[in-house]
Design a protein around this motif. Sequence first.
Motif, PDB file in Angstrom:
ATOM      1  N   ARG A  85      32.246  51.329  38.723  1.00 47.79           N
ATOM      2  CA  ARG A  85      32.924  50.184  37.682  1.00 47.79           C
ATOM      3  C   ARG A  85      33.540  49.209  38.651  1.00 47.79           C
ATOM      4  O   ARG A  85      33.427  48.119  38.339  1.00 47.79           O
ATOM      5  CB  ARG A  85      33.985  51.197  36.770  1.00 47.79           C
ATOM      6  CG  ARG A  85      34.823  49.855  35.946  1.00 47.79           C
ATOM      7  CD  ARG A  85      35.645  50.742  34.918  1.00 47.79           C
ATOM      8  NE  ARG A  85      34.870  51.325  33.805  1.00 47.79           N
ATOM      9  CZ  ARG A  85      34.989  52.716  33.673  1.00 47.79           C
ATOM     10  NH1 ARG A  85      36.094  53.288  33.961  1.00 47.79           N
ATOM     11  NH2 ARG A  85      34.503  53.368  32.428  1.00 47.79           N
ATOM     12  N   ALA A  86      34.274  49.789  39.877  1.00 44.72           N
ATOM     13  CA  ALA A  86      34.946  48.836  40.611  1.00 44.72           C
ATOM     14  C   ALA A  86      33.949  47.828  41.197  1.00 44.72           C
ATOM     15  O   ALA A  86      34.284  46.458  41.296  1.00 44.72           O
ATOM     16  CB  ALA A  86      35.755  49.433  41.567  1.00 44.72           C
TER      17      ALA A  86
ATOM     18  N   LYS B 193      34.613  55.520  38.469  1.00 48.93           N
ATOM     19  CA  LYS B 193      35.478  54.516  38.949  1.00 48.93           C
ATOM     20  C   LYS B 193      34.779  53.821  40.045  1.00 48.93           C
ATOM     21  O   LYS B 193      34.932  52.544  39.992  1.00 48.93           O
ATOM     22  CB  LYS B 193      36.748  55.241  39.046  1.00 48.93           C
ATOM     23  CG  LYS B 193      38.077  54.187  39.640  1.00 48.93           C
ATOM     24  CD  LYS B 193      39.271  55.174  39.871  1.00 48.93           C
ATOM     25  CE  LYS B 193      40.345  54.049  40.166  1.00 48.93           C
ATOM     26  NZ  LYS B 193      41.678  54.860  40.645  1.00 48.93           N
TER      27      LYS B 193
ATOM     28  N   GLU C 224      29.382  41.247  47.498  1.00 50.33           N
ATOM     29  CA  GLU C 224      29.533  42.418  46.064  1.00 50.33           C
ATOM     30  C   GLU C 224      28.288  42.972  45.731  1.00 50.33           C
ATOM     31  O   GLU C 224      28.449  44.103  45.317  1.00 50.33           O
ATOM     32  CB  GLU C 224      30.264  41.724  45.025  1.00 50.33           C
ATOM     33  CG  GLU C 224      31.973  41.271  45.212  1.00 50.33           C
ATOM     34  CD  GLU C 224      32.048  40.050  46.039  1.00 50.33           C
ATOM     35  OE1 GLU C 224      32.989  39.834  46.717  1.00 50.33           O
ATOM     36  OE2 GLU C 224      30.794  39.171  46.136  1.00 50.33           O
TER      37      GLU C 224
ATOM     38  N   LEU D 192      31.098  46.941  40.107  1.00 51.96           N
ATOM     39  CA  LEU D 192      30.442  46.128  39.147  1.00 51.96           C
ATOM     40  C   LEU D 192      31.491  45.091  38.594  1.00 51.96           C
ATOM     41  O   LEU D 192      31.192  43.851  38.367  1.00 51.96           O
ATOM     42  CB  LEU D 192      30.362  46.877  37.846  1.00 51.96           C
ATOM     43  CG  LEU D 192      28.839  47.647  37.751  1.00 51.96           C
ATOM     44  CD1 LEU D 192      28.759  48.594  36.574  1.00 51.96           C
ATOM     45  CD2 LEU D 192      27.599  46.794  37.583  1.00 51.96           C
ATOM     46  N   HIS D 193      32.706  45.158  38.479  1.00 49.43           N
ATOM     47  CA  HIS D 193      33.595  44.342  38.253  1.00 49.43           C
ATOM     48  C   HIS D 193      33.789  43.206  39.368  1.00 49.43           C
ATOM     49  O   HIS D 193      33.770  42.050  39.060  1.00 49.43           O
ATOM     50  CB  HIS D 193      35.139  44.795  37.947  1.00 49.43           C
ATOM     51  CG  HIS D 193      35.084  45.367  36.625  1.00 49.43           C
ATOM     52  ND1 HIS D 193      35.429  44.718  35.599  1.00 49.43           N
ATOM     53  CD2 HIS D 193      35.399  46.789  36.360  1.00 49.43           C
ATOM     54  CE1 HIS D 193      35.376  45.625  34.645  1.00 49.43           C
ATOM     55  NE2 HIS D 193      35.463  46.758  35.140  1.00 49.43           N
ATOM     56  N   ALA D 194      33.898  43.831  40.793  1.00 49.53           N
ATOM     57  CA  ALA D 194      33.647  42.825  41.898  1.00 49.53           C
ATOM     58  C   ALA D 194      32.391  41.723  41.614  1.00 49.53           C
ATOM     59  O   ALA D 194      32.439  40.559  41.849  1.00 49.53           O
ATOM     60  CB  ALA D 194      33.650  43.420  43.213  1.00 49.53           C
ATOM     61  N   CYS D 195      31.392  42.254  41.214  1.00 49.80           N
ATOM     62  CA  CYS D 195      30.106  41.349  41.047  1.00 49.80           C
ATOM     63  C   CYS D 195      30.368  40.478  40.075  1.00 49.80           C
ATOM     64  O   CYS D 195      30.074  39.175  40.067  1.00 49.80           O
ATOM     65  CB  CYS D 195      28.766  42.291  40.767  1.00 49.80           C
ATOM     66  SG  CYS D 195      28.253  43.177  42.010  1.00 49.80           S
ATOM     67  N   LEU D 196      30.956  40.706  38.922  1.00 49.69           N
ATOM     68  CA  LEU D 196      31.266  40.207  37.797  1.00 49.69           C
ATOM     69  C   LEU D 196      32.256  38.856  38.164  1.00 49.69           C
ATOM     70  O   LEU D 196      31.932  37.561  37.751  1.00 49.69           O
ATOM     71  CB  LEU D 196      31.627  40.712  36.533  1.00 49.69           C
ATOM     72  CG  LEU D 196      30.647  41.578  35.882  1.00 49.69           C
ATOM     73  CD1 LEU D 196      31.343  42.395  34.676  1.00 49.69           C
ATOM     74  CD2 LEU D 196      29.683  40.826  35.259  1.00 49.69           C
ATOM     75  N   LYS D 197      33.108  39.243  38.735  1.00 48.15           N
ATOM     76  CA  LYS D 197      34.060  38.285  39.297  1.00 48.15           C
ATOM     77  C   LYS D 197      33.728  37.307  40.200  1.00 48.15           C
ATOM     78  O   LYS D 197      33.939  36.225  40.154  1.00 48.15           O
ATOM     79  CB  LYS D 197      35.303  39.038  39.907  1.00 48.15           C
ATOM     80  CG  LYS D 197      36.535  38.257  40.332  1.00 48.15           C
ATOM     81  CD  LYS D 197      37.699  39.378  40.997  1.00 48.15           C
ATOM     82  CE  LYS D 197      38.964  38.267  41.190  1.00 48.15           C
ATOM     83  NZ  LYS D 197      40.174  38.756  41.970  1.00 48.15           N
ATOM     84  N   SER D 198      32.701  37.852  40.964  1.00 42.83           N
ATOM     85  CA  SER D 198      32.036  36.825  42.049  1.00 42.83           C
ATOM     86  C   SER D 198      31.430  35.839  41.190  1.00 42.83           C
ATOM     87  O   SER D 198      31.213  34.541  41.587  1.00 42.83           O
ATOM     88  CB  SER D 198      31.254  37.595  42.807  1.00 42.83           C
ATOM     89  OG  SER D 198      30.092  37.943  42.558  1.00 42.83           O
TER      90      SER D 198
ATOM     91  N   GLU E 255      31.986  34.965  38.140  1.00 48.82           N
ATOM     92  CA  GLU E 255      32.885  33.908  37.384  1.00 48.82           C
ATOM     93  C   GLU E 255      33.343  32.841  38.089  1.00 48.82           C
ATOM     94  O   GLU E 255      33.847  31.647  37.596  1.00 48.82           O
ATOM     95  CB  GLU E 255      34.298  34.675  36.649  1.00 48.82           C
ATOM     96  CG  GLU E 255      33.643  35.683  35.804  1.00 48.82           C
ATOM     97  CD  GLU E 255      34.890  36.724  35.455  1.00 48.82           C
ATOM     98  OE1 GLU E 255      35.889  36.797  36.165  1.00 48.82           O
ATOM     99  OE2 GLU E 255      34.793  37.596  34.576  1.00 48.82           O
TER     100      GLU E 255
END
Length: 127
Positions: free
Chosen positions: A114-115, A111, A70, A117-123, A125
């Motif tokens: 942001r998508a 968008k 990601e 970045l969210h994938a990075c954060l999810k990985s 978590e």
Amino acid sequence: MSYPGLAVNKGRVSGSIVIDGTRLPLWAFVWQAAAHGWDDVSRSYDMGNIGYTVDDLGSFMSHLLEQRNEFGELILVLADVERTDKERINAEDDCTSALMIDWLRRPGEVKRVRAALHACLKSLETL
């Protein structure tokens, strides 16, 4: 500390990654280094006095491009939105007004970033 010898200048050069203690952004010479060699960069920017070397640039680029999954995708997305900005500027007749437009003002590009970045954060978590 973000990265040895580098900083983000949030003032005059609009948040660019610069050589620490200067206002010289990496984007100003990285293309020149790849296309024409470090000697050309060194002459153009007096790198001997700045104290930044080809090894410093190579190390940073290597570490940056070693990002995987990601985080690698985020780098590609960020580079692509910057690339499309440059293409838009070059396509405009009035470059002055084009320079005022950046990807942060275009919802579609925001968008995409942001998508990623969210994938990075999810990985992170899942660790």
